[in-house]
Design a protein around this motif. Structure first.
Motif, PDB file in Angstrom:
ATOM      1  N   GLY A 112      -4.700  20.080 -13.128  1.00 17.92           N
ATOM      2  CA  GLY A 112      -4.691  20.905 -14.340  1.00 17.92           C
ATOM      3  C   GLY A 112      -4.398  22.362 -14.039  1.00 17.92           C
ATOM      4  N   SER A 113      -4.955  22.875 -12.955  1.00 20.57           N
ATOM      5  CA  SER A 113      -4.682  24.256 -12.569  1.00 20.57           C
ATOM      6  C   SER A 113      -3.209  24.447 -12.234  1.00 20.57           C
ATOM      7  CB  SER A 113      -5.542  24.645 -11.361  1.00 20.57           C
ATOM      8  OG  SER A 113      -6.911  24.625 -11.695  1.00 20.57           O
ATOM      9  N   ALA A 114      -2.621  23.455 -11.552  1.00 18.35           N
ATOM     10  CA  ALA A 114      -1.203  23.529 -11.201  1.00 18.35           C
ATOM     11  C   ALA A 114      -0.327  23.481 -12.446  1.00 18.35           C
ATOM     12  CB  ALA A 114      -0.844  22.391 -10.254  1.00 18.35           C
ATOM     13  N   ALA A 115      -0.687  22.613 -13.395  1.00 20.16           N
ATOM     14  CA  ALA A 115       0.139  22.421 -14.587  1.00 20.16           C
ATOM     15  C   ALA A 115      -0.017  23.549 -15.605  1.00 20.16           C
ATOM     16  CB  ALA A 115      -0.208  21.083 -15.242  1.00 20.16           C
ATOM     17  N   LEU A 127      -2.018  31.593 -11.224  1.00 24.31           N
ATOM     18  CA  LEU A 127      -2.831  31.434 -10.025  1.00 24.31           C
ATOM     19  C   LEU A 127      -2.015  31.552  -8.739  1.00 24.31           C
ATOM     20  CD1 LEU A 127      -5.037  28.386 -11.093  1.00 24.31           C
ATOM     21  CD2 LEU A 127      -5.755  30.769 -10.968  1.00 24.31           C
ATOM     22  N   GLY A 128      -0.781  31.071  -8.776  1.00 19.41           N
ATOM     23  CA  GLY A 128       0.005  31.007  -7.554  1.00 19.41           C
ATOM     24  C   GLY A 128      -0.480  29.879  -6.659  1.00 19.41           C
ATOM     25  N   ASN A 129       0.215  29.666  -5.559  1.00 22.27           N
ATOM     26  CA  ASN A 129      -0.134  28.566  -4.659  1.00 22.27           C
ATOM     27  C   ASN A 129      -1.544  28.692  -4.096  1.00 22.27           C
ATOM     28  OD1 ASN A 129       2.386  27.506  -5.081  1.00 22.27           O
ATOM     29  ND2 ASN A 129       3.242  28.207  -3.137  1.00 22.27           N
ATOM     30  N   LEU A 130      -1.961  29.913  -3.789  1.00 21.81           N
ATOM     31  CA  LEU A 130      -3.295  30.117  -3.228  1.00 21.81           C
ATOM     32  C   LEU A 130      -4.373  29.747  -4.240  1.00 21.81           C
ATOM     33  CD1 LEU A 130      -4.808  31.096  -0.712  1.00 21.81           C
ATOM     34  CD2 LEU A 130      -4.807  33.401  -1.700  1.00 21.81           C
ATOM     35  N   GLY A 131      -4.176  30.129  -5.483  1.00 21.25           N
ATOM     36  CA  GLY A 131      -5.148  29.796  -6.520  1.00 21.25           C
ATOM     37  C   GLY A 131      -5.246  28.307  -6.770  1.00 21.25           C
ATOM     38  N   ILE A 132      -4.094  27.633  -6.777  1.00 24.71           N
ATOM     39  CA  ILE A 132      -4.089  26.178  -6.966  1.00 24.71           C
ATOM     40  C   ILE A 132      -4.791  25.499  -5.792  1.00 24.71           C
ATOM     41  CG2 ILE A 132      -2.641  24.126  -7.158  1.00 24.71           C
ATOM     42  CD1 ILE A 132      -0.485  25.993  -8.408  1.00 24.71           C
ATOM     43  N   ALA A 133      -4.511  25.980  -4.584  1.00 25.00           N
ATOM     44  CA  ALA A 133      -5.144  25.416  -3.389  1.00 25.00           C
ATOM     45  C   ALA A 133      -6.659  25.504  -3.492  1.00 25.00           C
ATOM     46  CB  ALA A 133      -4.657  26.154  -2.143  1.00 25.00           C
ATOM     47  N   THR A 165      11.076  23.242  -2.547  1.00 17.26           N
ATOM     48  CA  THR A 165      11.831  23.573  -1.341  1.00 17.26           C
ATOM     49  C   THR A 165      12.912  22.536  -1.029  1.00 17.26           C
ATOM     50  OG1 THR A 165      10.173  22.465   0.036  1.00 17.26           O
ATOM     51  CG2 THR A 165       9.921  24.842  -0.279  1.00 17.26           C
ATOM     52  N   GLY A 166      13.018  21.493  -1.858  1.00 16.42           N
ATOM     53  CA  GLY A 166      14.025  20.462  -1.644  1.00 16.42           C
ATOM     54  C   GLY A 166      13.794  19.618  -0.407  1.00 16.42           C
ATOM     55  N   ILE A 167      12.542  19.462   0.002  1.00 12.28           N
ATOM     56  CA  ILE A 167      12.236  18.700   1.209  1.00 12.28           C
ATOM     57  C   ILE A 167      12.733  17.250   1.080  1.00 12.28           C
ATOM     58  CG2 ILE A 167       9.938  17.959   0.459  1.00 12.28           C
ATOM     59  CD1 ILE A 167       8.988  18.470   3.358  1.00 12.28           C
ATOM     60  N   SER A 168      13.220  16.703   2.168  1.00 11.95           N
ATOM     61  CA  SER A 168      13.730  15.326   2.159  1.00 11.95           C
ATOM     62  C   SER A 168      12.588  14.325   2.106  1.00 11.95           C
ATOM     63  CB  SER A 168      14.569  15.068   3.417  1.00 11.95           C
ATOM     64  OG  SER A 168      13.734  15.074   4.567  1.00 11.95           O
ATOM     65  N   MET A 169      12.934  13.062   1.862  1.00 12.39           N
ATOM     66  CA  MET A 169      11.922  12.007   1.851  1.00 12.39           C
ATOM     67  C   MET A 169      11.229  11.914   3.207  1.00 12.39           C
ATOM     68  SD  MET A 169      12.354   7.927   1.090  1.00 12.39           S
ATOM     69  CE  MET A 169      13.237   7.641   2.630  1.00 12.39           C
ATOM     70  N   VAL A 208      -5.010  22.952   3.723  1.00 14.60           N
ATOM     71  CA  VAL A 208      -3.810  22.119   3.820  1.00 14.60           C
ATOM     72  C   VAL A 208      -2.927  22.270   2.578  1.00 14.60           C
ATOM     73  CG1 VAL A 208      -4.906  20.475   5.394  1.00 14.60           C
ATOM     74  CG2 VAL A 208      -4.915  20.002   2.931  1.00 14.60           C
ATOM     75  N   HIS A 209      -3.543  22.600   1.437  1.00 13.00           N
ATOM     76  CA  HIS A 209      -2.752  22.825   0.227  1.00 13.00           C
ATOM     77  C   HIS A 209      -1.896  24.087   0.333  1.00 13.00           C
ATOM     78  CE1 HIS A 209      -4.827  19.662  -2.013  1.00 13.00           C
ATOM     79  NE2 HIS A 209      -3.953  19.856  -2.979  1.00 13.00           N
ATOM     80  N   ILE A 210      -2.375  25.084   1.016  1.00 16.80           N
ATOM     81  CA  ILE A 210      -1.633  26.348   1.094  1.00 16.80           C
ATOM     82  C   ILE A 210      -0.239  26.115   1.675  1.00 16.80           C
ATOM     83  CG2 ILE A 210      -1.548  28.603   2.237  1.00 16.80           C
ATOM     84  CD1 ILE A 210      -4.642  28.638   1.991  1.00 16.80           C
ATOM     85  N   MET A 211      -0.143  25.308   2.712  1.00 19.14           N
ATOM     86  CA  MET A 211       1.165  24.999   3.282  1.00 19.14           C
ATOM     87  C   MET A 211       1.889  23.912   2.498  1.00 19.14           C
ATOM     88  SD  MET A 211       2.220  23.680   7.084  1.00 19.14           S
ATOM     89  CE  MET A 211       3.946  23.298   7.432  1.00 19.14           C
ATOM     90  N   GLY A 212       1.154  22.925   2.028  1.00 17.76           N
ATOM     91  CA  GLY A 212       1.775  21.750   1.431  1.00 17.76           C
ATOM     92  C   GLY A 212       2.321  21.936   0.033  1.00 17.76           C
ATOM     93  N   ILE A 213       1.747  22.838  -0.760  1.00 12.78           N
ATOM     94  CA  ILE A 213       2.172  22.978  -2.158  1.00 12.78           C
ATOM     95  C   ILE A 213       3.673  23.266  -2.296  1.00 12.78           C
ATOM     96  CG2 ILE A 213       1.964  24.425  -4.226  1.00 12.78           C
ATOM     97  CD1 ILE A 213      -1.048  24.517  -3.712  1.00 12.78           C
TER      98      ILE A 213
END
Length: 239
Positions: A25-28, A34-40, A128-132, A174-179
């Protein structure tokens, strides 16, 4: 099913609901603020709150990958593995449905089609368009770190009183890098619930890709259990 199992599975559903509803919900709803840090930290603080609320009842897994890691480490039974999994997926699906209702009743948000539900993704679904392959690799590594931390901090009763805080901060970490890469899953239920509900709304991209966010976290959890088992053997030999 005995009453103790019903309580454990019930609070696992509740805890997974809270994690999915507040984290996704915070992300959406407030991701741009919030930005990525807030969502994390929204995800991490959900774990902290639930660890102290339900930890004494179920251990507060609220994540099928965590449950699988504990199963591989022989801390829970096969019965509880499946019981926890069913409860966790139910909690995440209900949370995504409620979140959809909330968003669709906010006139200024533009509905779920505009905000999404905090789904995970790769390729065009990633910022970031990361591949599968990259998504699988990232999710395995992030989950491995997360579950390894849980196995370590809960292995000794001396650290139990602050385990919830450590686990919550690690999830935020882990969310800070992964988001930016995948949206950060490390939790198959948290990924499946929003993906399924987005499909109800006509967008099936997240559901088509969700297998990555089920498979990779389970692999990461198993890897964490194997590494932790090797650590335990080493320390026993040293002792």
């Amino acid at each position: 099913m005995d009453s103790n199992s019903i309580k454990k599975y019930g609070v696992e559903a509740l805890g997974t609901f809270v994690l999915t509803f507040f984290g996704c919900g915070s992300a959406a709803v407030a991701g741009s603020v919030l930005g990525n840090l807030g969502i994390a930290f929204a995800f991490g603080l959900s774990i902290v709150a639930m660890a102290f609320a339900i930890g004494n009842v179920s251990g507060c897994h609220i994540n099928p990958a965590v449950t699988f890691g504990l199963f591989v480490d022989k801390r829970i039974s096969l019965k509880d593995l499946f019981g926890y999994w069913i409860a966790q997926f139910i909690g995440a699906i209900v949370a995504a449905l409620v979140l959809m209702l909330v968003i669709n009743n906010c006139a200024d948000l533009g509905g779920v089609a505009a905000t999404g539900l905090g789904c995970n993704g790769y390729g065009e679904a990633s910022s970031t368009g990361i591949s599968m392959f990259g998504a699988v690799l990232v999710e395995v590594i992030l989950t491995m770190v997360f579950v390894l931390t849980i196995l370590g901090v809960t292995a000794d009763g001396k650290t139990g009183h602050f385990a919830g805080l450590v686990i919550g901060l690690t999830l935020a970490f882990v969310h800070i890098m992964g988001i930016p890469l995948t949206g950060t899953s490390v939790n198959p239920a948290r990924s499946f619930g929003p993906a399924l509900v987005m499909a109800f709304e006509g967008n099936t991209v997240a559901l088509d890709q969700v297998w990555v966010f089920i498979f990779a976290p389970l692999v990461g959890a198993a890897l964490a259990a194997v590494i932790f088992g090797a650590f335990k053997s080493f320390y026993k030999q040293e002792a």
